[in-house]
Motif scaffolding. Structure first.
Motif, short mmCIF file in Angstrom:
data_model
loop_
_atom_site.label_atom_id
_atom_site.label_comp_id
_atom_site.label_asym_id
_atom_site.label_seq_id
_atom_site.Cartn_x
_atom_site.Cartn_y
_atom_site.Cartn_z
N ARG A 91 25.20 -8.00 -28.43
CA ARG A 91 24.93 -8.23 -29.85
C ARG A 91 24.52 -9.68 -30.09
NH1 ARG A 91 29.10 -5.74 -33.63
NH2 ARG A 91 27.56 -4.08 -33.58
N LYS A 92 23.46 -9.84 -30.81
CA LYS A 92 22.94 -11.17 -31.12
C LYS A 92 22.54 -11.95 -29.87
CE LYS A 92 26.33 -11.40 -34.86
NZ LYS A 92 27.55 -12.10 -35.32
N ARG A 93 22.44 -11.27 -28.79
CA ARG A 93 22.08 -11.98 -27.56
C ARG A 93 20.77 -11.52 -26.96
NH1 ARG A 93 25.74 -13.89 -22.73
NH2 ARG A 93 24.11 -15.46 -22.71
N LYS A 101 32.87 -3.94 -26.96
CA LYS A 101 32.64 -5.34 -27.28
C LYS A 101 31.17 -5.61 -27.57
CE LYS A 101 35.29 -8.26 -26.37
NZ LYS A 101 36.26 -9.31 -26.14
N LEU A 102 30.33 -4.80 -26.98
CA LEU A 102 28.90 -4.94 -27.19
C LEU A 102 28.43 -6.39 -27.05
CD1 LEU A 102 27.25 -2.50 -27.52
CD2 LEU A 102 27.32 -2.74 -30.00
N PRO A 103 28.63 -6.93 -25.85
CA PRO A 103 28.33 -8.35 -25.65
C PRO A 103 26.86 -8.71 -25.86
CG PRO A 103 28.75 -7.23 -23.57
CD PRO A 103 29.10 -6.28 -24.66
N LEU A 127 19.45 -10.05 -19.01
CA LEU A 127 20.90 -10.03 -18.92
C LEU A 127 21.28 -8.69 -18.32
CD1 LEU A 127 22.54 -11.35 -22.21
CD2 LEU A 127 22.98 -12.09 -19.87
N LEU A 128 22.00 -8.73 -17.22
CA LEU A 128 22.31 -7.50 -16.51
C LEU A 128 23.72 -7.02 -16.80
CD1 LEU A 128 21.57 -5.42 -14.30
CD2 LEU A 128 22.66 -6.99 -12.69
N TYR A 129 23.83 -5.75 -17.12
CA TYR A 129 25.15 -5.16 -17.29
C TYR A 129 25.27 -3.97 -16.36
CZ TYR A 129 25.39 -8.22 -21.24
OH TYR A 129 25.39 -9.34 -22.01
N ASN A 130 26.19 -4.07 -15.46
CA ASN A 130 26.41 -3.08 -14.43
C ASN A 130 27.61 -2.24 -14.85
OD1 ASN A 130 26.04 -1.89 -11.94
ND2 ASN A 130 27.43 -3.30 -10.90
N ARG A 188 34.27 -1.28 -21.93
CA ARG A 188 34.27 -2.67 -22.36
C ARG A 188 32.93 -3.03 -22.99
NH1 ARG A 188 33.88 -5.95 -17.74
NH2 ARG A 188 35.50 -4.61 -16.87
#
Lengths: 340, 340
Positions: free
Chosen positions: B114-116, B110-112, B94-97, B106
């Motif tokens: 998490r659990k992912r 939000k720490l998207p 999962l890429l976060y730029n 953001r």
DNA sequence: AATATGAACGCAAACGCTTGCGCAACAAGG
DNA sequence: CCTTGTTGCGCAAGCGTTTGCGTTCATATT
């Protein structure tokens, strides 16, 4: 340990369903309750489990992006821009880097994106079979490379026009022996090298220049390949006085080869590239600029649009972005016939 | 519509649990049954739903990779290599730029992930708060940039040694006025610019050269920044005869600035960079090479190891990769004092 | 005052998998 | 022939959400 929706519900004195509705802005919750729940959730540091919510809802809020090679400037830049659009819209991106044949095969046979993404942006050109595999996912598809494909939204540029402006520029400078460094027109169903080649041939024909097959070399769209190709071109009996490289990276490889051969650019040989690579300016490369980041962003936007308004949306859309020739320092008229 | 595990179970005449065990190679299934199930699954084109399985098992088989800017060569290359390792091991990425401040904020609020995700590889330097947020995920953490951080496995290079070899090279050539183009030592807790600066100062001191603060400029680790910085350095009363840029991209910016000022490299000014960027060779840049892709791959491997053998593993590990100075054409002895 | 209308919320059934446990069936040991 | 193990498999209870439907209660309608 990790806080779940029921924890929030309990703490807020409501049911889990209300929490769910409140947090996602769904109707059916009074403003006071919603505010209260939001506060409680924030205080507890609650984040909904994506797995659970996508299992329940069917939506994943994730976009699959498949690229041939992340490290390459073009793809990195497209990806960069696309990711920004996606994440701003609340989507995560799953990246698949399919550089090696094994990785590519693994991806298309196992299709790990199945049931994991709401859409996919493909930066590589799938062949028929791969294309079908992607379509079988039943999600919106888009690409920023190559030509039209059924089921794909494609945003690209006018390869013909770009090439024409580049080659014509060389012709106008007075060049007659104009080489081309192209990409493998291998098994990939990639129309770009073909389009660009055709345009190159057409411009030559238009100018009344006879095409010499010895002046074409394969540069594999890499720096090293470009270097090899230029070396080949230099080895022919009457080398070109100008070279059109189908990508800036190949053009830079060509520059390197020329430097190694102690040939000056543009005095001895003119070079024009394609892309307007980030560093094209640094090396003073004349090139055809295309809005790379914009293409990624636009493709992402089109994909999101299809997700928002499903149905009526035409499954295939074609967008063309503008290109322009940017003149720098690697092109000049050919030297008056002198000693090699 | 889409085939689920129970469909496979029914078709194979077994229970869903057996299918699950069979397909994942778990014990408790006879070989014949397993073979049969595998066949049926393949024929039906079954792929397990990641959402469902991770919800049930707690494992996501996904790695979060956060980068400051995918388009930048260094990060793109690290990401590329890391992705290959991950995907070969069956993990998705999962890429976060996080280029823009908003995106960054953001992400950390939000720490998207998490659990992912089962682990995260951070290519940006988190500050204290962000670092704590990542630790709160409770998964293995790694990075390829900057110095040690509690809870992180870090693989990097010896910034001091690299810088020393670069600056010493300039000193040995006879330069006395040696400028530096550095990165913002801003709010980021990024030790690299600091380490490199200290090493630079030390080498100067060692050589008995007095440090001139006017010879330092901030290049922001970008091409444009490098160009600006070089321009600044050229404007001081006694400009440097050599410049050490903390990154190749800044060095290339410097080259551009020099070209614009009609100054020849290395005749008028020597330039040495850091990274051995893919195109450093093209522009003939002398630089400190670091194994960028290797760092990404190694970090990925270490992360996977922690996932395989949880527990005893020391949470923090430090790996140093080798560096070496590669001499090209942008460095030479200073010109004997002549007309500017 | 009785009824219809909606808004706000809770119930419970999915969603598609994993996994602890139980139960046959069969092999081996006394 | 009866234990005691194994092995192979099914049962069913989750995992943490979402969502259709039902219930309650306040307000508007006659």
């Amino acid at each position: 340990m990790t806080v779940s929706i029921t924890d929030v519900a309990r703490a807020a004195g409501v049911s889990a369903s209300t929490v769910s509705r409140a947090l996602r802005g769904r109707p059916g919750v009074s403003e006071e309750v919603r505010a209260q729940i939001t506060a409680v959730a924030a205080q507890l540091g609650y984040t909904a489990s994506r797995s659970a919510s996508s299992l329940a809802s069917g939506r994943t809020f994730t976009i699959g992006v498949v690229v041939p090679y992340v490290g390459r400037w073009f793809f990195g830049t497209v990806l960069d821009a696309a990711e920004q659009v996606f994440s701003a819209a609340g989507y995560d991106v799953l990246l698949y880097n399919l550089g090696s044949p094994e990785a590519r095969k693994r991806f298309f046979t196992k299709l790990p994106v199945r049931k994991r993404v709401d859409a996919v942006l493909s930066l590589l050109i799938p062949d028929e079979e791969e294309s079908a595999a992607l379509r079988s996912l039943g999600v919106p598809l888009a690409t920023t490379v190559g030509g039209a494909r059924p089921g794909f939204t494609v945003v690209g540029i006018d390869d013909r026009a770009g090439t024409e402006s580049a080659v014509r520029h060389l012709v106008n400078l007075g060049h007659r022996r104009i080489g081309m460094i192209s990409g493998a027109s291998g098994p990939l169903h990639w129309t770009t090298p073909i389009e660009r080649r055709n345009a190159y041939l057409d411009v030559l024909a238009d100018a009344g220049i006879e095409h010499d097959p010895a002046l074409e070399a394969d540069g594999d769209y890499t720096v090293e390949g470009g270097e090899r190709a230029m070396t080949e071109l230099l080895a022919v009996s009457r080398p070109p006085t100008a070279v059109y490289a189908q990508s800036d990276e190949m053009a830079m490889g060509a520059l390197r080869a020329l430097r190694r051969h102690r040939l000056r650019v543009p005095d001895h040989v003119s070079v024009v590239g394609f892309d307007d690579h980030e560093l094209a300016d640094v090396v003073g490369l004349t090139t055809v600029a295309q809005p790379v980041a914009d293409q990624g962003a636009e493709a992402a936007r089109l994909l999101l649009r299809q997700l928002d308004e499903p149905g009526a949306e035409p499954p295939t859309e074609q967008v063309q972005m503008p290109i322009r020739l940017v003149l720098r320092e690697t092109t000049a008229p050919p030297r008056p016939r002198g000693p090699q």
